[in-house]
Design a protein around this motif. Sequence first.
Motif, PDB file in Angstrom:
ATOM      1  N   UNK A   1       0.831  -1.209   0.000  1.00 20.87           N
ATOM      2  CA  UNK A   1       0.000   0.000   0.000  1.00 20.87           C
ATOM      3  C   UNK A   1       0.869   1.264   0.000  1.00 20.87           C
ATOM      4  N   UNK A   2       1.900   1.287   0.826  1.00 17.74           N
ATOM      5  CA  UNK A   2       2.806   2.443   0.847  1.00 17.74           C
ATOM      6  C   UNK A   2       3.444   2.614  -0.523  1.00 17.74           C
ATOM      7  N   UNK A   3       3.886   1.512  -1.116  1.00 16.22           N
ATOM      8  CA  UNK A   3       4.521   1.569  -2.444  1.00 16.22           C
ATOM      9  C   UNK A   3       3.545   2.121  -3.484  1.00 16.22           C
ATOM     10  N   UNK A   4       2.258   1.789  -3.376  1.00 18.58           N
ATOM     11  CA  UNK A   4       1.265   2.292  -4.328  1.00 18.58           C
ATOM     12  C   UNK A   4       1.192   3.813  -4.284  1.00 18.58           C
ATOM     13  N   UNK A   5       1.224   4.390  -3.084  1.00 18.38           N
ATOM     14  CA  UNK A   5       1.180   5.853  -2.963  1.00 18.38           C
ATOM     15  C   UNK A   5       2.482   6.462  -3.471  1.00 18.38           C
ATOM     16  N   UNK A   6       3.610   5.866  -3.127  1.00 15.42           N
ATOM     17  CA  UNK A   6       4.893   6.393  -3.612  1.00 15.42           C
ATOM     18  C   UNK A   6       4.947   6.365  -5.138  1.00 15.42           C
ATOM     19  N   UNK A   7       4.522   5.258  -5.743  1.00 13.29           N
ATOM     20  CA  UNK A   7       4.518   5.150  -7.206  1.00 13.29           C
ATOM     21  C   UNK A   7       3.570   6.160  -7.834  1.00 13.29           C
ATOM     22  N   UNK A   8       2.404   6.363  -7.215  1.00 17.12           N
ATOM     23  CA  UNK A   8       1.421   7.329  -7.714  1.00 17.12           C
ATOM     24  C   UNK A   8       2.004   8.739  -7.660  1.00 17.12           C
ATOM     25  N   UNK A   9       2.733   9.039  -6.575  1.00 13.88           N
ATOM     26  CA  UNK A   9       3.349  10.360  -6.423  1.00 13.88           C
ATOM     27  C   UNK A   9       4.426  10.577  -7.485  1.00 13.88           C
TER      28      UNK A   9
ATOM     29  N   UNK B   1       4.381   2.108  16.837  1.00 11.31           N
ATOM     30  CA  UNK B   1       5.729   1.765  16.408  1.00 11.31           C
ATOM     31  C   UNK B   1       5.743   0.857  15.182  1.00 11.31           C
ATOM     32  N   UNK B   2       4.718   0.038  15.020  1.00 11.15           N
ATOM     33  CA  UNK B   2       4.651  -0.829  13.834  1.00 11.15           C
ATOM     34  C   UNK B   2       4.569   0.039  12.581  1.00 11.15           C
ATOM     35  N   UNK B   3       3.723   1.063  12.614  1.00 13.62           N
ATOM     36  CA  UNK B   3       3.603   1.961  11.458  1.00 13.62           C
ATOM     37  C   UNK B   3       4.913   2.707  11.217  1.00 13.62           C
ATOM     38  N   UNK B   4       5.510   3.222  12.273  1.00 20.33           N
ATOM     39  CA  UNK B   4       6.762   3.952  12.095  1.00 20.33           C
ATOM     40  C   UNK B   4       7.825   3.066  11.456  1.00 20.33           C
ATOM     41  N   UNK B   5       7.948   1.823  11.902  1.00 15.02           N
ATOM     42  CA  UNK B   5       8.939   0.904  11.316  1.00 15.02           C
ATOM     43  C   UNK B   5       8.636   0.649   9.836  1.00 15.02           C
ATOM     44  N   UNK B   6       7.364   0.497   9.496  1.00  6.72           N
ATOM     45  CA  UNK B   6       6.972   0.301   8.094  1.00  6.72           C
ATOM     46  C   UNK B   6       7.430   1.488   7.254  1.00  6.72           C
ATOM     47  N   UNK B   7       7.140   2.691   7.718  1.00  8.22           N
ATOM     48  CA  UNK B   7       7.501   3.889   6.960  1.00  8.22           C
ATOM     49  C   UNK B   7       9.016   4.054   6.868  1.00  8.22           C
ATOM     50  N   UNK B   8       9.739   3.751   7.930  1.00  9.33           N
ATOM     51  CA  UNK B   8      11.200   3.827   7.895  1.00  9.33           C
ATOM     52  C   UNK B   8      11.768   2.865   6.845  1.00  9.33           C
ATOM     53  N   UNK B   9      11.199   1.652   6.768  1.00  6.94           N
ATOM     54  CA  UNK B   9      11.658   0.673   5.775  1.00  6.94           C
ATOM     55  C   UNK B   9      11.457   1.161   4.352  1.00  6.94           C
ATOM     56  N   UNK B  10      10.506   2.069   4.171  1.00 12.68           N
ATOM     57  CA  UNK B  10      10.205   2.582   2.831  1.00 12.68           C
ATOM     58  C   UNK B  10      10.822   3.954   2.570  1.00 12.68           C
ATOM     59  N   UNK B  11      11.790   4.345   3.399  1.00 16.80           N
ATOM     60  CA  UNK B  11      12.558   5.542   3.124  1.00 16.80           C
ATOM     61  C   UNK B  11      12.033   6.826   3.737  1.00 16.80           C
ATOM     62  N   UNK B  12      11.031   6.741   4.589  1.00 16.91           N
ATOM     63  CA  UNK B  12      10.533   7.933   5.273  1.00 16.91           C
ATOM     64  C   UNK B  12      11.431   8.240   6.468  1.00 16.91           C
ATOM     65  N   UNK B  13      11.557   9.517   6.795  1.00 16.93           N
ATOM     66  CA  UNK B  13      12.291   9.961   7.974  1.00 16.93           C
ATOM     67  C   UNK B  13      11.450  10.999   8.711  1.00 16.93           C
ATOM     68  N   UNK B  14      11.649  11.061  10.009  1.00 16.99           N
ATOM     69  CA  UNK B  14      10.936  12.081  10.794  1.00 16.99           C
ATOM     70  C   UNK B  14      11.426  13.464  10.407  1.00 16.99           C
ATOM     71  N   UNK B  15      10.500  14.423  10.390  1.00 14.77           N
ATOM     72  CA  UNK B  15      10.852  15.796  10.043  1.00 14.77           C
ATOM     73  C   UNK B  15      11.125  16.658  11.275  1.00 14.77           C
ATOM     74  N   UNK B  16      10.708  16.192  12.445  1.00 14.90           N
ATOM     75  CA  UNK B  16      10.810  16.997  13.656  1.00 14.90           C
ATOM     76  C   UNK B  16       9.526  17.751  13.957  1.00 14.90           C
ATOM     77  N   UNK B  17       8.557  17.690  13.031  1.00 17.19           N
ATOM     78  CA  UNK B  17       7.256  18.341  13.224  1.00 17.19           C
ATOM     79  C   UNK B  17       6.327  17.367  13.935  1.00 17.19           C
ATOM     80  N   UNK B  18       5.602  17.863  14.927  1.00 14.79           N
ATOM     81  CA  UNK B  18       4.599  17.057  15.617  1.00 14.79           C
ATOM     82  C   UNK B  18       3.405  17.933  15.942  1.00 14.79           C
TER      83      UNK B  18
END
Length: 162
Positions: free
Chosen positions: A102-110, A127-144
């Motif tokens: 699913x993450x790859x589908x959005x990245x490819x669409x973008x 934490x499960x979601x964060x690990x998924x996003x990290x595996x796909x090249x996402x990084x925290x921006x420092x914004x919360x």
Amino acid sequence: MNISTIDIRLLTADEWEVFRRVRMRALADTPQYFGSTLAEAQARTEEDWRAALLNRAQFIATAEGAELGTVAGIADPERDGVHLISMWVAPEARGTGVGGLLVRAVLDWAVAGGHSAVWLEFAEGNTVAERLYLRHGFVRTGVSGFVRPGEPRVEYEMVHKL
């Protein structure tokens, strides 16, 4: 479940009932991770659901007729990017690779849309979601910020530069 049997496809406005059904299931399953509530979703009309599908790329994962997950991408010209939202994987499909597809589908669409980045927010403690996003090249921006106004739950922003 064999990942090769999982189909990821884009929903059309005429498939609003599929979107509604999966969204209701997501909100009932993990309400703590979403900015909207089950009650808000239940109050939406057919017109609301159709309009939502016209303003986003809503992907659904299915296998053997079962709906296993969903995610959306919304283009944001001001940020020259895509906002990944409404990510959810059904309990029976967690750990099978559906989330990654699913993450790859959005990245490819973008990428296909010529965007420079995809960003998202995930709720504190997910934490499960964060690990998924990290595996796909996402990084925290420092914004919360808060998941919803008036609630103490915090979410963190992540970005993937394309």
